[in-house]
Design a protein around this motif. Sequence first.
Motif, PDB file in Angstrom:
ATOM      1  N   GLU A   1       0.771  -1.267  -0.080  1.00  0.00           N
ATOM      2  CA  GLU A   1       0.095  -0.158   0.122  1.00  0.00           C
ATOM      3  C   GLU A   1       0.946   1.147  -0.203  1.00  0.00           C
ATOM      4  OE1 GLU A   1      -3.180   2.373   3.119  1.00  0.00           O
ATOM      5  OE2 GLU A   1      -2.930  -0.280   2.856  1.00  0.00           O
ATOM      6  N   SER A   2       1.686   1.311   0.950  1.00  0.00           N
ATOM      7  CA  SER A   2       2.779   2.353   0.904  1.00  0.00           C
ATOM      8  C   SER A   2       4.136   1.796   1.539  1.00  0.00           C
ATOM      9  CB  SER A   2       2.026   3.492   1.817  1.00  0.00           C
ATOM     10  OG  SER A   2       2.084   3.243   3.173  1.00  0.00           O
ATOM     11  N   ILE A   3       5.102   2.737   1.184  1.00  0.00           N
ATOM     12  CA  ILE A   3       6.418   2.783   1.897  1.00  0.00           C
ATOM     13  C   ILE A   3       6.995   4.160   2.534  1.00  0.00           C
ATOM     14  CG2 ILE A   3       8.834   2.231   1.279  1.00  0.00           C
ATOM     15  CD1 ILE A   3       7.991   0.360  -0.859  1.00  0.00           C
ATOM     16  N   GLN A   4       7.453   3.978   3.670  1.00  0.00           N
ATOM     17  CA  GLN A   4       7.810   5.070   4.268  1.00  0.00           C
ATOM     18  C   GLN A   4       9.298   4.523   4.816  1.00  0.00           C
ATOM     19  OE1 GLN A   4       5.291   7.195   7.290  1.00  0.00           O
ATOM     20  NE2 GLN A   4       6.497   8.719   7.566  1.00  0.00           N
ATOM     21  N   GLY A   5      10.357   5.246   4.499  1.00  0.00           N
ATOM     22  CA  GLY A   5      11.661   4.709   4.867  1.00  0.00           C
ATOM     23  C   GLY A   5      11.789   3.338   4.602  1.00  0.00           C
ATOM     24  N   PHE A   6      11.900   2.579   5.619  1.00  0.00           N
ATOM     25  CA  PHE A   6      12.091   1.061   5.384  1.00  0.00           C
ATOM     26  C   PHE A   6      11.038   0.306   5.884  1.00  0.00           C
ATOM     27  CE2 PHE A   6      16.833   2.157   6.180  1.00  0.00           C
ATOM     28  CZ  PHE A   6      17.357   1.996   4.720  1.00  0.00           C
ATOM     29  N   ALA A   7      10.027   1.116   6.192  1.00  0.00           N
ATOM     30  CA  ALA A   7       8.742   0.218   6.797  1.00  0.00           C
ATOM     31  C   ALA A   7       7.700   0.122   5.315  1.00  0.00           C
ATOM     32  CB  ALA A   7       8.005   1.081   7.762  1.00  0.00           C
ATOM     33  N   TRP A   8       7.134  -0.965   5.109  1.00  0.00           N
ATOM     34  CA  TRP A   8       6.312  -1.309   4.154  1.00  0.00           C
ATOM     35  C   TRP A   8       4.843  -1.658   4.717  1.00  0.00           C
ATOM     36  CZ3 TRP A   8       8.855  -4.798   0.023  1.00  0.00           C
ATOM     37  CH2 TRP A   8      10.188  -4.237  -0.323  1.00  0.00           C
ATOM     38  N   ARG A   9       3.910  -0.570   4.563  1.00  0.00           N
ATOM     39  CA  ARG A   9       2.687  -0.888   5.028  1.00  0.00           C
ATOM     40  C   ARG A   9       1.771  -1.811   3.858  1.00  0.00           C
ATOM     41  NH1 ARG A   9      -0.315   0.985   8.857  1.00  0.00           N
ATOM     42  NH2 ARG A   9       1.196   2.521   9.326  1.00  0.00           N
ATOM     43  N   LEU A  10       1.155  -2.754   4.268  1.00  0.00           N
ATOM     44  CA  LEU A  10       0.401  -3.636   3.274  1.00  0.00           C
ATOM     45  C   LEU A  10      -0.886  -3.635   3.325  1.00  0.00           C
ATOM     46  CD1 LEU A  10       2.554  -7.085   4.023  1.00  0.00           C
ATOM     47  CD2 LEU A  10       3.051  -5.322   2.630  1.00  0.00           C
ATOM     48  N   ARG A  11      -1.722  -3.840   2.018  1.00  0.00           N
ATOM     49  CA  ARG A  11      -3.040  -3.924   2.129  1.00  0.00           C
ATOM     50  C   ARG A  11      -3.777  -5.237   2.727  1.00  0.00           C
ATOM     51  NH1 ARG A  11      -1.730  -1.436  -3.162  1.00  0.00           N
ATOM     52  NH2 ARG A  11      -2.656   0.540  -3.206  1.00  0.00           N
ATOM     53  N   THR A  12      -3.090  -6.235   2.815  1.00  0.00           N
ATOM     54  CA  THR A  12      -3.632  -7.602   3.216  1.00  0.00           C
ATOM     55  C   THR A  12      -2.524  -7.837   4.014  1.00  0.00           C
ATOM     56  OG1 THR A  12      -2.932  -8.773   1.344  1.00  0.00           O
ATOM     57  CG2 THR A  12      -5.312  -7.830   1.528  1.00  0.00           C
ATOM     58  N   PRO A  13      -2.779  -8.417   5.156  1.00  0.00           N
ATOM     59  CA  PRO A  13      -1.491  -9.034   6.168  1.00  0.00           C
ATOM     60  C   PRO A  13      -0.699 -10.042   5.457  1.00  0.00           C
ATOM     61  CG  PRO A  13      -3.757  -8.834   7.418  1.00  0.00           C
ATOM     62  CD  PRO A  13      -4.067  -8.867   5.921  1.00  0.00           C
ATOM     63  N   TYR A  14       0.513 -10.124   5.589  1.00  0.00           N
ATOM     64  CA  TYR A  14       1.519 -10.949   5.176  1.00  0.00           C
ATOM     65  C   TYR A  14       2.081 -11.958   6.500  1.00  0.00           C
ATOM     66  CZ  TYR A  14       5.735 -13.062   2.776  1.00  0.00           C
ATOM     67  OH  TYR A  14       6.673 -13.885   2.288  1.00  0.00           O
ATOM     68  N   PHE A  15       1.586 -13.379   6.476  1.00  0.00           N
ATOM     69  CA  PHE A  15       1.786 -14.123   7.795  1.00  0.00           C
ATOM     70  C   PHE A  15       1.493 -13.320   8.781  1.00  0.00           C
ATOM     71  CE2 PHE A  15       4.560 -16.018   4.448  1.00  0.00           C
ATOM     72  CZ  PHE A  15       4.111 -17.244   4.635  1.00  0.00           C
ATOM     73  N   GLY A  16       0.307 -12.618   8.957  1.00  0.00           N
ATOM     74  CA  GLY A  16      -0.132 -11.821  10.158  1.00  0.00           C
ATOM     75  C   GLY A  16       0.248 -10.460  10.562  1.00  0.00           C
ATOM     76  N   LYS A  17       1.229  -9.910   9.559  1.00  0.00           N
ATOM     77  CA  LYS A  17       1.724  -8.538   9.687  1.00  0.00           C
ATOM     78  C   LYS A  17       1.240  -7.853   8.707  1.00  0.00           C
ATOM     79  CE  LYS A  17       6.133 -10.199  11.834  1.00  0.00           C
ATOM     80  NZ  LYS A  17       7.540 -10.225  11.696  1.00  0.00           N
ATOM     81  N   ASP A  18       0.924  -6.669   9.161  1.00  0.00           N
ATOM     82  CA  ASP A  18       0.268  -5.515   8.224  1.00  0.00           C
ATOM     83  C   ASP A  18       1.283  -4.526   7.961  1.00  0.00           C
ATOM     84  OD1 ASP A  18      -2.848  -6.092   8.424  1.00  0.00           O
ATOM     85  OD2 ASP A  18      -2.469  -5.231  10.450  1.00  0.00           O
ATOM     86  N   THR A  19       2.504  -4.488   8.672  1.00  0.00           N
ATOM     87  CA  THR A  19       3.716  -3.828   8.233  1.00  0.00           C
ATOM     88  C   THR A  19       4.706  -4.522   8.207  1.00  0.00           C
ATOM     89  OG1 THR A  19       2.612  -1.873   9.197  1.00  0.00           O
ATOM     90  CG2 THR A  19       4.922  -1.701   8.817  1.00  0.00           C
ATOM     91  N   LEU A  20       5.773  -4.463   7.061  1.00  0.00           N
ATOM     92  CA  LEU A  20       7.101  -5.084   7.060  1.00  0.00           C
ATOM     93  C   LEU A  20       8.367  -4.229   7.122  1.00  0.00           C
ATOM     94  CD1 LEU A  20       6.274  -7.830   4.231  1.00  0.00           C
ATOM     95  CD2 LEU A  20       6.088  -8.276   6.582  1.00  0.00           C
ATOM     96  N   GLU A  21       9.127  -4.695   7.552  1.00  0.00           N
ATOM     97  CA  GLU A  21      10.643  -3.875   7.611  1.00  0.00           C
ATOM     98  C   GLU A  21      11.593  -4.835   6.995  1.00  0.00           C
ATOM     99  OE1 GLU A  21      11.432  -2.274  11.211  1.00  0.00           O
ATOM    100  OE2 GLU A  21      10.000  -0.780  10.883  1.00  0.00           O
ATOM    101  N   PRO A  22      11.316  -5.361   5.880  1.00  0.00           N
ATOM    102  CA  PRO A  22      12.404  -6.401   5.167  1.00  0.00           C
ATOM    103  C   PRO A  22      13.780  -6.210   5.189  1.00  0.00           C
ATOM    104  CG  PRO A  22      11.127  -5.516   3.356  1.00  0.00           C
ATOM    105  CD  PRO A  22      10.584  -4.881   4.744  1.00  0.00           C
ATOM    106  N   TYR A  23      14.321  -4.835   4.879  1.00  0.00           N
ATOM    107  CA  TYR A  23      15.783  -4.669   4.802  1.00  0.00           C
ATOM    108  C   TYR A  23      16.280  -4.520   6.098  1.00  0.00           C
ATOM    109  CZ  TYR A  23      20.123  -2.237   3.591  1.00  0.00           C
ATOM    110  OH  TYR A  23      21.397  -1.738   3.515  1.00  0.00           O
ATOM    111  N   ASP A  24      15.450  -4.077   7.243  1.00  0.00           N
ATOM    112  CA  ASP A  24      16.138  -3.980   8.529  1.00  0.00           C
ATOM    113  C   ASP A  24      15.974  -5.205   9.212  1.00  0.00           C
ATOM    114  OD1 ASP A  24      16.703  -1.981  10.535  1.00  0.00           O
ATOM    115  OD2 ASP A  24      14.975  -2.802  11.653  1.00  0.00           O
ATOM    116  N   GLN A  25      15.272  -6.234   8.531  1.00  0.00           N
ATOM    117  CA  GLN A  25      15.272  -7.639   9.083  1.00  0.00           C
ATOM    118  C   GLN A  25      16.520  -8.261   8.440  1.00  0.00           C
ATOM    119  OE1 GLN A  25      11.638 -10.094   7.986  1.00  0.00           O
ATOM    120  NE2 GLN A  25      12.592 -11.884   8.752  1.00  0.00           N
TER     121      GLN A  25
END
Length: 745
Positions: free
Chosen positions: A77-101
């Motif tokens: 849905e959107s990206i702000q910095g390293f945080a990715w907001r999702l339209r539908t959850p990905y394994f129960g998460k609405d927000t991902l920070e894949p690069y930080d991970q």
Amino acid sequence: MSEFIVTESAGDPGEYGELQVIDALRTALRKRDTVVFWRYPLNTRQGQLREPDLLLLDPEWGVVVIEVKNIPMSQVESIQGFAWRLRTPYFGKDTLEPYDQAKRQARVVIERIRDHAALGRVPVRALVCLPRVTRDEWTAGGQSFLFSDTPLVLGDELTAAKFEQAIEKTPCVRSGAALDDETFRTLLSAFGTGGSLPAPVVAAPPAPAPRAGLRKIDMLARAAEQRREFDLQQERIAKTIPPGVQRIRGIAGSGKTVLLAQKAANMHLRHPEWDIALVFFCRALYEQMQMQVDHWLRVHSNGQVRYVDARHRIRILHAWGSRDQPGFYRTVAEHLGLTPMNVTDVKAANGGRNTSPTGGVVLSARELLTEVDRRGLDMEIFDAVLIDEGQDLVDDDPALRYEDRQSFYWMAYRSLRPVQGEEPLLGEPTGKPPARRLIWAYDEAQSLDSLTIPTGRELFGEKLSRIFTEGVNYRGGIAKSEVMRVCYRTPGPILVAAHALGLGLLRQDGLIGWLTKNSWDKIGYTVEGDMRTRGPITITRPPEHSPNLIARLDPSPLIDFRTHTSRNEELAALARNVRHALEVEGLGLDRQLVICLGRYPDRTIEAAFAALRREGLDVYVAGNLRGNVPPTQNWREKNPNGFRLPGHLTVTNVTRAKGNEADMVHIVGLDEVAAQEGSVTMRNQLFVALSRSRGWIHLSGTGVPASFREEVEAVLRSGESITFTMSRAKRNLTDQDDEPEVVLA
């Protein structure tokens, strides 16, 4: 050529995208020397488990951590910095920070290699892979929101050229330079079994007098400095968790015990809720097993987990067990509320006749299975069972089988809980039971009681052996069957002699055992000649398959063979050899080992003990409670698990010696083998005794017949290459699950 190691394929939904990436990288990296781990277990110093989706070790790139997110562009849905907001959850998460991970995992890598001075300039990168997104889709998405600086590789960039470009454009979490060959080997070793083994301690005492050349202790000190190279097959065995049965056939000294202990430790750290059994046959291995499991738990948890913390989940069990120490059979029986059989019960069930130790545990397993099925009991206790010394837990007697299967193995299989999400692999065509994690390691040449080889066909029946055919893997590439060819313990010339004498390759009356060309290759030999005829065959052991340096450091023969006119003369020579090794060669008594051959070696052990004590040497008889005490039948003076005592020379039989080793091995009583030189089990005794050595052998006997003496001398003259003539043999050691039986012309 790149190599891929899948540590575990659990069948969860997140695997699909990772498998897509792996399949693409197999092609993209095929011309590179990259080693790729899927879900390599990284543990922080705080005991937290980090598992990079992909961990790449590359001589040009250094270390690359890749976090895979199997999402389409439409889900972002959107990206702000390293945080990715999702339209539908990905394994129960609405927000991902894949690069930080990915960066957090990269920092654990840096933490892991920081103790290796040679790796201080290895570059470390982290990036994110989106296999379901193309570059055009990603670019188009940028019109609706501002993209971050997340380093990315996209689905249509998993080709050789584009993937290389993506890596080169990825900023380093830690900067460095391309690796030379030596540094890359060190990097691989740091992530491999060899680089995590305890460093051997060799303290060379001062030489008593000047001498030309190195003492044996000096050679051992130099060999101890040798770095263990990265062994891809060892990593595939130790780091992977198969979703079902797995068979590991390993040449003597290949490290089967080390790898099974590491495998059990990795299972526990990844799945601390699992109940795991590590099973073995010889009680003298208890201490070694516990030390190995403790070591690998500490290594892979950064010192946070010890065996004492995990022993409620990892059960280290002797196959049978006793009142004072639980064993596998006894644990299963007591779990079911059944009274475990003892030696008296076994004798009664066997018609009043004594059985071998193997026969006793196998008969007990058969009786347990009979009672379980009669009562309809549920046997499922464990999530994984790992069996070491698997060749000692099969029996030749058809009467001891259960429904035409080897009873102990079927008991072990049925004690397992089903693997969730896996298709049935074993069982009859109707009512197939699901897959279970039964893993066993064996070397058929070390069997002392049975001629049966624990192949899938032997254990589970003819119809089911197809699951072990060569090249068959589980999802993701984990092999169902492995054959280990590199021997780290025993120098090449000694191992070749062990095989030649064990199989009777130069025996006047024909072979005792035989292997096909393919089987010789699998255990690390090259073969010249046509094995389908009776023409000459030459087998050679290349140095890379026997990397022990002693054979290269010592120009003299590694096996000293002598015959004597009486046992007293032989044992007097034994005492002189031990003292010379101690005082002249610098080998402490606990670096030496005395093995007495024979079906009934007790008298030889007692005589050897007396001869050594007369020379003022400190001696420990394996199985005793204390040192400098002769063999005893007093249970108060016995320690069934005992094998070594610091500062003492161990004297033992072959059975207790199995799984143990020493720098110098003194083998006495060769005449016992010579008197029954056509016996497979006696030849196997000699093989086991010879393959216990890390350096040197003193081999002796009394009144050895000329024909056998000449066979031994001819073998020793041959070095690391033996030429023999094919003939019909008493035993076929070919792995018949992997290839059809060959009929000699």
